[in-house]
Design a protein around this motif. Structure first.
Motif, PDB file in Angstrom:
ATOM      1  N   ARG A  46      39.224  45.347  39.874  1.00  0.00           N
ATOM      2  CA  ARG A  46      40.029  45.438  38.809  1.00  0.00           C
ATOM      3  C   ARG A  46      39.402  45.676  37.251  1.00  0.00           C
ATOM      4  NH1 ARG A  46      41.344  40.536  40.769  1.00  0.00           N
ATOM      5  NH2 ARG A  46      40.928  39.515  38.719  1.00  0.00           N
ATOM      6  N   ARG A  47      38.563  44.991  37.193  1.00  0.00           N
ATOM      7  CA  ARG A  47      37.871  44.945  35.847  1.00  0.00           C
ATOM      8  C   ARG A  47      36.187  44.795  36.193  1.00  0.00           C
ATOM      9  NH1 ARG A  47      41.844  45.187  32.157  1.00  0.00           N
ATOM     10  NH2 ARG A  47      40.452  44.850  30.224  1.00  0.00           N
ATOM     11  N   SER A  92      41.299  42.702  45.875  1.00  0.00           N
ATOM     12  CA  SER A  92      40.859  43.216  44.856  1.00  0.00           C
ATOM     13  C   SER A  92      40.060  41.924  43.977  1.00  0.00           C
ATOM     14  CB  SER A  92      41.714  43.929  43.714  1.00  0.00           C
ATOM     15  OG  SER A  92      42.586  42.940  43.131  1.00  0.00           O
ATOM     16  N   VAL A 152      37.556  52.134  35.816  1.00  0.00           N
ATOM     17  CA  VAL A 152      38.172  50.646  35.731  1.00  0.00           C
ATOM     18  C   VAL A 152      37.756  50.172  34.192  1.00  0.00           C
ATOM     19  CG1 VAL A 152      37.932  50.231  38.136  1.00  0.00           C
ATOM     20  CG2 VAL A 152      36.018  49.528  36.611  1.00  0.00           C
TER      21      VAL A 152
END
Length: 283
Positions: free
Chosen positions: A114-115, A89, A222
């Motif tokens: 993740r972001r 990730s 996300v």
């Protein structure tokens, strides 16, 4: 200095800059830039993150193909790059031409992202950018994607002047450091380099359809941050607001389009807490 590595992914060899160690952060550049638009950002983030900054397919020192400049394929390139590097990730950051593939990657593969941080771009024909587009899209969109080969013919031999205009306009007249300016000019000099870059713009209608199809069946789940400056402002935030579960929006005042080079300290003040999972609204 980052390590430069050639990485074969999705049928194309990407030139990739790598620095630091820790959780992965993938940085996707725009036009007329290369991975070096992230130079200042990488120097800071590499103290706590594994930072990965590729030249996109056909841009800079990455190899080109006759196809694959739509955002769907560019998103697949990014996913394949992370997998090839052994990463499960990453936080993904995209600006300009790199924002749409970053968005599509996060929408399609929330397990991999993740972001997400997106800067100074609009996403196809999604609602929300009407004010920004009131007078039509930026003039170079049409110029780059007009009759095949026209822009290359007009610009060949004048690449430095053309790139300089974008670098000056994108920093509100301040320009960028000579070494970076020269690197960008080299990356976009020659008919073949121009043609590959303009292929991204010629694929925009296909990319717009891909984005519309993707948002018709999925939401962006996300944590996401938009960063606007001049000229895009809050248009991207307005596009994402109806389709995003967790969204923070910021507009950086007195900042040109090339945020990572024009106002890197301000950008990092916002980006560091967001990547760390802190409340970006309080940054």
């Amino acid at each position: 200095m980052p390590e430069l590595r050639r990485v074969l992914v999705n049928g194309v060899e990407l030139n990739v800059a790598l620095a630091g160690s820790g959780p992965a952060v993938l940085l996707l550049h725009g036009f007329p830039h290369t991975w070096e638009v992230w130079t200042d950002v990488m120097a800071d983030l590499s103290s706590r993150y594994r930072v990965i900054a590729p030249d996109l397919r056909g841009f800079g020192a990455s190899s080109g193909t006759d196809f694959g400049y739509d955002v769907g394929t560019l998103a697949e390139d990014a996913a394949a790059l992370l997998t090839t590097l052994g990463l499960s990730s990453a936080a993904v950051v995209g600006i300009d031409a790199g924002a749409a593939p970053a968005f599509l990657l996060a929408l399609r593969r929330p397990d991999l992202v993740r972001r997400l941080a997106l800067m100074e771009s609009i996403l196809g024909r999604l609602p929300g950018a009407e004010d920004f587009l009131a007078d039509g899209p930026p003039w170079w969109f049409g110029f780059h994607s007009a009759a095949p080969g026209l822009a290359e013919t007009v610009l060949e031999g004048h690449e430095a002047t053309y790139v300089d205009w974008f670098l000056s306009t994108g920093t509100l007249g301040e320009g960028v450091r000579p070494a970076l300016r020269d690197a960008f000019v080299r990356a976009y000099t020659g008919r073949q380099a121009l043609s590959r870059a303009f292929s991204y713009y010629r694929a925009l209608p296909e990319s717009a359809v891909q984005i519309e199809q993707a948002v018709a069946t999925a939401r962006l789940t996300v944590p996401t941050m938009t960063l606007g400056a001049r000229p895009v402002g809050a248009a991207l935030e307005h596009q994402l607001r109806p389709i995003t579960d967790d969204l923070y929006g910021h507009v950086i005042e007195d900042c040109g389009h090339i945020i990572p080079l024009h106002r890197p300290r301000t950008l990092l003040t916002l980006l560091r807490p967001f990547l760390a999972g802190e409340d970006a609204q309080a940054a």
